[in-house]
Design an enzyme around this catalytic site. Structure first.
Site, short mmCIF file in Angstrom:
data_model
loop_
_atom_site.label_atom_id
_atom_site.label_comp_id
_atom_site.label_asym_id
_atom_site.label_seq_id
_atom_site.Cartn_x
_atom_site.Cartn_y
_atom_site.Cartn_z
N ASN A 77 3.82 -15.87 -9.41
CA ASN A 77 4.36 -15.82 -8.35
C ASN A 77 5.00 -17.43 -8.13
OD1 ASN A 77 4.93 -13.36 -7.28
ND2 ASN A 77 3.42 -13.34 -5.83
N GLY B 36 12.60 -16.44 0.06
CA GLY B 36 11.75 -15.88 1.13
C GLY B 36 10.93 -14.76 0.70
N GLU C 52 -0.62 -6.64 -7.50
CA GLU C 52 0.63 -5.94 -7.41
C GLU C 52 1.59 -6.71 -7.90
OE1 GLU C 52 1.23 -2.48 -7.22
OE2 GLU C 52 2.64 -3.43 -8.21
N LYS D 1 -1.97 -13.52 -10.64
CA LYS D 1 -0.91 -13.07 -9.66
C LYS D 1 -0.40 -14.28 -9.23
CE LYS D 1 0.64 -10.86 -6.13
NZ LYS D 1 1.72 -9.89 -6.10
N ARG E 258 10.18 -11.20 6.44
CA ARG E 258 9.19 -12.38 6.09
C ARG E 258 9.57 -13.58 5.44
NH1 ARG E 258 3.97 -8.50 4.63
NH2 ARG E 258 5.60 -7.52 3.57
N CYS F 40 5.45 -13.47 -0.20
CA CYS F 40 4.55 -13.53 -1.40
C CYS F 40 4.64 -15.26 -1.81
CB CYS F 40 4.66 -12.67 -2.75
SG CYS F 40 3.70 -11.49 -2.23
N PHE F 41 5.96 -15.57 -2.32
CA PHE F 41 5.89 -16.93 -2.93
C PHE F 41 5.61 -18.14 -2.33
CE2 PHE F 41 9.79 -15.46 -5.61
CZ PHE F 41 9.23 -14.61 -6.36
N GLY G 225 0.90 -1.09 -0.09
CA GLY G 225 0.07 -0.01 0.09
C GLY G 225 0.81 1.31 0.05
N PHE H 54 15.14 -10.84 3.85
CA PHE H 54 14.99 -12.07 2.57
C PHE H 54 15.69 -11.90 1.69
CE2 PHE H 54 11.91 -11.01 -0.48
CZ PHE H 54 11.13 -10.03 0.02
N LYS H 55 15.97 -10.37 1.26
CA LYS H 55 16.81 -10.11 -0.07
C LYS H 55 17.44 -8.68 0.29
CE LYS H 55 14.38 -8.50 -3.33
NZ LYS H 55 13.09 -8.01 -4.67
C1 UDX Z 1 8.06 -11.37 -5.51
C2 UDX Z 1 7.47 -10.92 -7.14
O1 UDX Z 1 8.79 -10.93 -7.60
C3 UDX Z 1 6.80 -9.93 -7.18
O2 UDX Z 1 6.28 -9.74 -8.57
C4 UDX Z 1 5.41 -10.01 -6.38
O3 UDX Z 1 4.57 -9.04 -6.36
C5 UDX Z 1 5.79 -10.19 -4.75
O4 UDX Z 1 6.73 -11.26 -4.82
P1 UDX Z 1 9.51 -10.49 -3.68
O5 UDX Z 1 9.28 -11.37 -2.68
O6 UDX Z 1 9.47 -8.90 -3.19
O7 UDX Z 1 8.54 -10.27 -4.95
O8 UDX Z 1 10.95 -10.33 -4.15
P2 UDX Z 1 11.71 -11.21 -5.25
O9 UDX Z 1 12.83 -10.46 -6.04
O10 UDX Z 1 10.76 -11.92 -6.37
O11 UDX Z 1 12.50 -12.17 -4.41
C6 UDX Z 1 11.91 -13.49 -3.90
C7 UDX Z 1 12.99 -14.27 -3.26
O12 UDX Z 1 13.74 -15.06 -4.32
C8 UDX Z 1 13.96 -13.51 -2.43
O13 UDX Z 1 14.16 -14.27 -1.41
C9 UDX Z 1 15.28 -13.66 -3.37
O14 UDX Z 1 16.44 -13.70 -2.79
C10 UDX Z 1 15.00 -15.03 -4.11
N1 UDX Z 1 15.50 -15.16 -5.24
C11 UDX Z 1 15.14 -14.30 -6.48
C12 UDX Z 1 16.57 -15.90 -5.62
O15 UDX Z 1 16.90 -16.95 -4.78
N2 UDX Z 1 17.07 -16.22 -6.88
C13 UDX Z 1 16.80 -15.57 -7.88
O16 UDX Z 1 17.52 -15.52 -9.04
C14 UDX Z 1 15.75 -14.44 -7.63
P1 ADP Z 2 1.63 -6.07 2.63
O1 ADP Z 2 3.30 -6.78 2.45
O2 ADP Z 2 0.70 -6.79 1.81
O3 ADP Z 2 1.70 -4.62 2.17
P2 ADP Z 2 1.74 -5.53 5.59
O4 ADP Z 2 1.34 -6.49 6.58
O5 ADP Z 2 2.95 -4.94 5.10
O6 ADP Z 2 1.41 -6.22 3.99
O7 ADP Z 2 0.76 -4.45 5.45
C1 ADP Z 2 -0.53 -4.69 5.67
C2 ADP Z 2 -1.19 -3.39 6.77
O8 ADP Z 2 -2.64 -3.60 6.70
C3 ADP Z 2 -0.76 -3.56 7.92
O9 ADP Z 2 0.08 -2.43 8.36
C4 ADP Z 2 -2.22 -3.65 8.74
O10 ADP Z 2 -2.22 -2.83 10.19
C5 ADP Z 2 -3.15 -3.02 7.78
N1 ADP Z 2 -4.63 -3.52 8.02
C6 ADP Z 2 -4.79 -4.99 8.09
N2 ADP Z 2 -6.14 -4.83 8.42
C7 ADP Z 2 -6.74 -3.40 8.48
C8 ADP Z 2 -7.92 -2.98 8.60
N3 ADP Z 2 -9.17 -3.62 8.66
N4 ADP Z 2 -7.95 -1.46 8.39
C9 ADP Z 2 -7.06 -0.61 8.27
N5 ADP Z 2 -5.48 -1.37 8.20
C10 ADP Z 2 -5.56 -2.62 8.29
#
Ligand code: UDX
Ligand code: ADP
Length: 474
Positions: free
Chosen positions: A234, A283, A175, A230, A356, A286-287, A26, A348-349
């Site tokens: 992933n 890590g 996203e 999405k 996370r 998402c994944f 967000g 995680f990176k």
């Molecule tokens: C991922 C997706 O890339 C993104 O499109 C989606 O919206 C959210 O999830 P993110 O988790 O932020 O994004 O980072 P990403 O760069 O994808 O890396 C994920 C993990 O894979 C990391 O731990 C990274 O170190 C690892 N990674 C990535 C590898 O080990 N090797 C690689 O070649 C690429």
């Molecule tokens: P992401 O990586 O998907 O952005 P985060 O955990 O970093 O996830 O962020 C999600 C946010 O949403 C947190 O800051 C949490 O406090 C907020 N949140 C969850 N439920 C509600 C709600 N009902 N109203 C307002 N904020 C919320």
């Protein structure tokens, strides 16, 4: 309000946006929308008052998330047309468009525990939108959600509009930003995906992105294709990492070098050269969550073979993390009890403070279980976060016999003082060129380097006298 007025409002350009959830998705997404659309008022709301206060902090070093380039975007937009607030109801009531960007972690209890997404936050905030919205509101799913969640959102909103002067349209707009490159990914996306069947709402959201994204890159699909795309994107990305990590283990066993293999296969344009970096396992928030979601979904629809196919990607990832932790113990004469081990990187990176699902957590926990004393260095991760992740406060006890301890080190060199091994876990730029002579001098001998990212200068470490293990190097 007469239906014609509602319809007219739905066609009108969006003037006010509310985003619920000021997290890693967000925050940066709304910052870029506000930056690129100065005529739209964007308010990001969150229940977490400390998080909102941090977003409003004048000291940009206090922002709740670390993301390169975010400070510059905020400086332009914050206070102008970008606001952070805890007044969720007011922001919803004022908005023409509400983004749902709340957390959707994997369920830990009940039906689908360990696989399905926990939708309690998405349901709670949908109900809040249903109650607080005024007039016509376009509701956009931004959080990663299981396929057909939009149905739930629609059902809650439809119940709220009966007999009221309000109406809703629901869109899915997943996203694809990656942490560490979020601002660039948002400013120059490969594509923007919008799913939905309400043409006016689709146009309204597309118009926002068209401020900076070429129209050809804005893809329109139905709701379910958008949600499933999405998860699939992933899953495919994570699958590449598990695939290369599986080959890394084979390289180590056979004398091949995974970097050479990755280069050779990545030169094939059908395969492509990105996302082929072997490491300690993926890590991030998402994944794992998205694949488990996919597995759950397949199981739900009776597709057992498809479910187990994707489950294997997660299993390989877990195995890679465990394999590295066990290898460290084995090389250190099968015991790390009471031994100091320097851990370089906990995020995680690189270029994020997010931990996370970081591979560092599993590796650290395995080593703590064996009684190791970890000295952790990370340029951005807060020690409070590490305490939560490891479920124990900092504290080194070299005499500890039962369970290991950990402490934060101010620099890589200080982490290595008296250590038997140094493990590179995150690919932070500063770990590429460490002074191995100086590090070797302060370590206990024999001194080991375990490079789980294959980024350190292994030749310099060897020349300094270190024993070196590098992922994927036979
Ligand atoms: C991922 C997706 O890339 C993104 O499109 C989606 O919206 C959210 O999830 P993110 O988790 O932020 O994004 O980072 P990403 O760069 O994808 O890396 C994920 C993990 O894979 C990391 O731990 C990274 O170190 C690892 N990674 C990535 C590898 O080990 N090797 C690689 O070649 C690429
Ligand atoms: P992401 O990586 O998907 O952005 P985060 O955990 O970093 O996830 O962020 C999600 C946010 O949403 C947190 O800051 C949490 O406090 C907020 N949140 C969850 N439920 C509600 C709600 N009902 N109203 C307002 N904020 C919320």
């Amino acid at each position: 309000m007469p239906v014609t007025d509602k319809y007219f409002m739905a066609l009108a350009a969006v003037r006010k946006i509310c985003c619920i959830g000021a997290g890693y998705v967000g925050g940066p997404t709304m910052a870029v929308i506000a930056d690129r659309c100065p005529e739209i008022e964007v308010t990001v709301v969150d229940l977490n008052a400390a998080r909102i206060a941090a977003w409003n902090s004048l000291d940009l070093a206090q922002l709740p998330i670390y993301e390169p380039g975010l400070d510059a975007v905020l400086q332009r937009a914050r206070g102008r047309n970008l606001h952070f607030s805890t007044d969720v109801d007011q922001a919803i009531a004022a908005a023409d468009m509400v983004f749902l960007s709340v957390n959707t972690p994997t369920k830990t209890r009940g039906v689908g525990a360990g696989q399905a997404s926990d939708l309690r936050w998405i349901e709670a905030c949908t109900r809040q939108v249903a109650a607080a919205a005024k007039g016509h509101t376009i509701v956009v799913e931004k959080s990663t959600l299981p396929v057909r969640t939009a149905e739930t959102i629609q059902a809650i909103l439809a119940a709220a509009q009966v007999g009221e002067d309000k109406s809703f349209a629901v869109l899915s707009n997943p996203e694809f930003l990656a942490e560490g490159t979020a601002i660039n990914d948002l400013e120059n996306p490969d594509r923007v995906l919008i799913g939905g069947n309400d043409a006016a709402a689709l146009n309204a959201l597309a118009e926002i992105y068209e401020h900076w994204v070429p129209t050809v890159k804005i893809l329109r699909t139905n709701l379910w294709s958008s949600e499933l795309s999405k998860l699939t994107a992933n899953a495919f990305l994570a699958q590449r990492i598990s695939s290369i990590n599986s080959i890394a283990a084979l390289c180590e066993a056979t004398g091949a070098d995974v970097k050479e293999v990755a280069k050779a296969i990545g030169s094939d344009s059908r395969i492509g050269n990105r996302f082929l970096q072997s490491g300690p396992g993926y890590g991030g928030s998402c994944f794992q969550k998205d694949i488990l979601n996919l597995v759950y979904l397949c199981g739900y629809y009776g597709l057992a073979e498809v479910a187990s196919y994707w489950q294997q990607v997660v299993q390989l990832n877990n195995w890679q993390q465990q394999r590295i932790a066990r290898l460290v113990v084995q090389k250190l004469f099968n015991t790390v009890n009471g031994k100091r081990i320097a851990m370089l990187g906990f995020a995680f990176k690189a270029n994020t403070n997010d931990t996370r699902e970081s591979p560092a957590i599993r590796i650290a926990k395995e080593l703590l279980e064996e009684g190791a004393q970890l000295a952790i260095h990370d340029p951005k991760v807060n020690p409070d976060q590490i305490s939560k992740d490891l479920a124990q406060p900092p504290g080194l006890d070299m005499a500890a016999d039962v369970h290991g301890g950990w402490s934060m080190a101010p620099s890589p060199l200080e982490a290595c003082i008296g250590a038997d091994a140094v493990i590179v876990v995150t690919e932070w730029q500063q770990y590429f060129h460490l002074d191995w002579q100086a590090i070797y001098a302060v370590m206990r001998k024999p001194a080991w380097l375990f490079d789980t990212r294959a980024i350190a200068d292994g030749k310099a470490a060897l020349a300094a006298g270190m024993q070196v293990w590098t992922v994927g190097e036979g």
